[in-house]
Scaffold this active site. Sequence first.
Site, PDB file in Angstrom:
ATOM      1  CG  ASP A 106      -1.345   5.240   3.073  1.00 18.93           C
ATOM      2  OD1 ASP A 106      -2.286   5.615   2.371  1.00 18.93           O
ATOM      3  OD2 ASP A 106      -1.001   5.817   4.118  1.00 18.93           O
ATOM      4  CD  GLN A 121      -2.399   2.024   6.945  1.00 23.36           C
ATOM      5  OE1 GLN A 121      -3.161   2.742   7.582  1.00 23.36           O
ATOM      6  NE2 GLN A 121      -1.571   1.169   7.534  1.00 23.36           N
ATOM      7  CG  PHE A 177      -3.162   5.065  11.031  1.00 22.86           C
ATOM      8  CD1 PHE A 177      -4.277   4.238  11.005  1.00 22.86           C
ATOM      9  CD2 PHE A 177      -3.377   6.444  11.038  1.00 22.86           C
ATOM     10  CE1 PHE A 177      -5.574   4.771  10.985  1.00 22.86           C
ATOM     11  CE2 PHE A 177      -4.654   6.985  11.024  1.00 22.86           C
ATOM     12  CZ  PHE A 177      -5.749   6.150  10.995  1.00 22.86           C
ATOM     13  CB  SER A 178       1.126   4.571   6.898  1.00 23.85           C
ATOM     14  OG  SER A 178       0.152   4.234   5.942  1.00 23.85           O
TER      15      SER A 178
END
Length: 475
Positions: A22, A38, A78-79
Site C-alpha cells: 500500500d 508498506q 502497517f498502513s
Amino acid sequence: SPLANRYRPILHYSPATGFMNDPNGLIHVHGVYHLYYQHNPDAPVAGNVHWGHATSPDLIHWQEQPLALFPDARGQAFSGSMIWDGANRSGLFPPGRGGMAALFTRAGPARQAQDLAYAATGDAQALSLFSGNPVLDEASDSFRDPKVFWHAPTQRWIMVVAHARRHEIGFYRSTNLRDWQHSSSFGHAGVLGLDYECPDLVELPVEGGGSRWVLFISINPGAPTGGSAMQYFVGHFDGQTFTAQDQATRLLDAGQDFYAMQTFANTPGRVVCLAWMNNWLYCNATPAYPARGAMTLPRELSLRQHEDHWYVVQRLPDLGRWARDSGLQKRWHHAVNGLIATVPWSSRHALDITASGQLAPGSRLRLRLSNTYGECLEAGLDNGTYPGFYIDRSGVRGFDHPFWNHKAVLHALHGPLQHFDCRIVIDQCSIEMLGMQGESAGTMLHFFDQAPEQLEVWLENGHWQNGQLQIQHIS
Ligand code: FRU
C-alpha cells in the site's frame, strides 16, 4: 536475471529491492511529493512491514529515501497517512513552525492499534514516535489503516479507520492528534469481502460545480473482479457522520491490479491519488525485478453526474513533456477495417496512447502489443450491444496463477457509443486504461515471457470516423 529486470517499470514507482504494497502517508510539502509505503526491505515477499519512503517533484520520477518507520516490540508498521500541521494546532512542533505527522497501525499478532509519529524538526526525513502510543486502541485484532485529514468547518482532525472484520469504517475526531473520540460508523455496505481495509474519505469537486464527499473502501479478498479491489460511496459528511446518498456500490477500477488507493494530503484545489498496482491473491508470486510491487500512475479524481448517478472520474497526468519524440500522430475523416498504425515497443520507454472518434455500432478497436513468439497483450473497445473497453492478458505467458484473471471489462455507461475516447499507458509490466473521459478505468499487470516487439492498432468490423490517434514513447 536480465529477463526479470526487464519488468522493472519506467514510469511507475517501485523500490530497488524488497516488497512493496500500500501507498501510505501521501503528502505534498514545500513543493515535494512524499510517498511512504508498506515495505519489506529484506525480501520480495509480504511481511516484516516497515514504511519505505520516496520523494518526487512531479509524481512521476521518484527518489528512494531511507526507511521511515520500523517494526518494534508491539508489531509491524502497517498502513496509515500523513497530515501537514502548518499552524501547529497539535502542539507537537516547535513554536511557530509547523510539521508533519503520521497516524498508522501498529500491528501485533493479536492487537492492531493506531500510533502517532511526527517530524519533530519539521524535517520530513526524521520521524519520531510519540511517547504515549498507542493513541487509539480498542483491544481489537482487526482495526487498522487510519486516514486523517483536517476538517475546517468543525475545526477537527478526522480519522477514518477500518474495523476490518466487522465491515465497518469508524469515524473519529481530535483536536490534537493524540486524543480521539468516536463519532460514528459506516458499514455493512456494498461488497463486504473478508476484510474492509484502507478507507479514504475526501470531498471531490463535481464537474460543472459543487462537491460531494466520497468514501473509498478497499476490500480483500472477495471483490467481484477477483481478490482485492476498491469500492466507493458518494454522499455527505458533516464532520461526524458519513451519509451515502444512494444504495449503489461502485468499483473504482475494473482491473485486478488496483488496490489500497490513497489521496494526497495538502494539495489544495486538487485531489490526487496513488494505488498499489497488485492483488493480494498473487502478489507474492509475480516475477520479481528483483523487487516486487509498483504504484499506479498518479490520478486526479473528480465526480461526474448523469441524472441521479454519480461517478468518480479519473485523469492520468499529461506525460507529453517526457516524450522521446513527437511520436505517431494521426487524424482522419473516415477509416475502415484494417491496420491503422504500428509503433515499435521499447524496453526503455512506456507507451502513452490516446484515441478518440466515432466508432460505428458493432465495430471493434483492437490494440495489440505482441512479439514473434506468439504472445499478445490486447486492449480495445468492443462497440457491440454492450459496449465495453477491455484488457485481455490471456496471450501473455510470463506469469500464470490460478487466481490471475485473464480479462477485465470496463463497461461504458451508455451504449452504443456515439463518440468514444480512451487513454492507455503501457509500462514494462502494466497497462492502465481510462475510457470516456476517465469514467471507466482498468489496471492490469502483464508479464511477457519474451520481450514485446510492436504495438499495432486495428479496426475490425466497422467504421471509425473523425478519428484521432496519438502514440508516444515516454521515459
Ligand atoms: C492492505 C493491507 C492493510 C494493512 C497492510 C499491511 O493491503 O492489508 O490493511 O495495513 O496491507 O501491509
